[in-house]
Design a protein around this motif. Sequence first.
Motif, PDB file in Angstrom:
ATOM      1  N   LEU A  35      -9.282  -4.034  -4.287  1.00 31.47           N
ATOM      2  CA  LEU A  35      -8.303  -2.851  -4.266  1.00 31.47           C
ATOM      3  C   LEU A  35      -9.717  -1.392  -3.885  1.00 31.47           C
ATOM      4  N   ASP A  89     -11.817  -8.927  -7.148  1.00 28.46           N
ATOM      5  CA  ASP A  89     -11.786  -9.957  -7.957  1.00 28.46           C
ATOM      6  C   ASP A  89     -12.666 -10.639  -8.249  1.00 28.46           C
ATOM      7  N   GLN A 126      -8.360 -11.064 -12.422  1.00 32.25           N
ATOM      8  CA  GLN A 126      -7.946 -10.758 -11.187  1.00 32.25           C
ATOM      9  C   GLN A 126      -6.836 -10.454 -12.204  1.00 32.25           C
ATOM     10  N   LEU A 175      -6.343  -6.462 -11.756  1.00 36.31           N
ATOM     11  CA  LEU A 175      -6.397  -6.020 -10.781  1.00 36.31           C
ATOM     12  C   LEU A 175      -4.770  -4.829 -10.661  1.00 36.31           C
ATOM     13  N   ALA A 176      -3.603  -5.662 -10.536  1.00 36.04           N
ATOM     14  CA  ALA A 176      -2.515  -4.950 -10.836  1.00 36.04           C
ATOM     15  C   ALA A 176      -2.810  -3.695 -11.814  1.00 36.04           C
ATOM     16  N   ILE A 235     -10.497  -3.905   3.614  1.00 40.03           N
ATOM     17  CA  ILE A 235     -10.133  -2.762   2.823  1.00 40.03           C
ATOM     18  C   ILE A 235     -11.000  -1.221   2.734  1.00 40.03           C
ATOM     19  N   MET A 252       0.735  -1.328   0.059  1.00 39.50           N
ATOM     20  CA  MET A 252      -0.065  -0.288  -0.061  1.00 39.50           C
ATOM     21  C   MET A 252       0.942   1.106  -0.062  1.00 39.50           C
ATOM     22  N   ASP A 312      -4.392  -1.584  -1.362  1.00 38.32           N
ATOM     23  CA  ASP A 312      -4.830  -2.883  -1.756  1.00 38.32           C
ATOM     24  C   ASP A 312      -4.601  -4.449  -0.573  1.00 38.32           C
ATOM     25  N   TYR A 364      -4.235  -9.488  -6.021  1.00 41.37           N
ATOM     26  CA  TYR A 364      -4.931  -9.128  -5.526  1.00 41.37           C
ATOM     27  C   TYR A 364      -6.133  -9.865  -5.455  1.00 41.37           C
ATOM     28  N   ARG A 397      -4.384  -0.934 -10.245  1.00 42.65           N
ATOM     29  CA  ARG A 397      -3.337  -0.328  -9.484  1.00 42.65           C
ATOM     30  C   ARG A 397      -2.584   0.808  -9.870  1.00 42.65           C
ATOM     31  N   VAL A 443      -4.090   4.341  -3.135  1.00 47.28           N
ATOM     32  CA  VAL A 443      -4.831   3.390  -2.632  1.00 47.28           C
ATOM     33  C   VAL A 443      -4.250   2.190  -2.363  1.00 47.28           C
TER      34      VAL A 443
END
Length: 142
Positions: free
Chosen positions: A122, A18, A72, A75-76, A33, A1, A91, A119, A79, A89
């Motif tokens: 997030l 996800d 999923q 997600l990166a 979260i 984070m 996460d 992740y 972010r 963010v």
Amino acid sequence: MTTALLPATPNRCVIVMDKELSGGSLANAIAVIALSVGQRHPALVGEPLVDACGFAHPGLIPTGIPMLCAPQDALASIRREALANECDVVDFPVEGQQTKNYGEFQEMVSQVPTENIKYTGLALIGQKKTISKIVKRLDLMS
């Protein structure tokens, strides 16, 4: 984070999960979260709600929190885009649901390079216009 504070008071928060998570795992990840978002951004929490008897209930976020989903593996990149656009963010790496021991969780994450972290979900916190651009193609969680 990230620990950087936003340059302006945030006026929007969305949570992106996800899309394969469900049940208790989904509820757990959202709760983790959301708790961190409230701690990091108390300005997002509204004034207490007072009922007709004068009893004060804790304040809630007045803007609501859209609950979105993505694969999923997306997600990166979501972010990274949010951080590049000066959003905060929160996460939740998948390792958080592989142990009940926070020290073990920290150790597990410390062994994974940032670019390889996966992740469960997030939260993006920042300005409404910026966040809307980032999440405009995402589906609402069903």
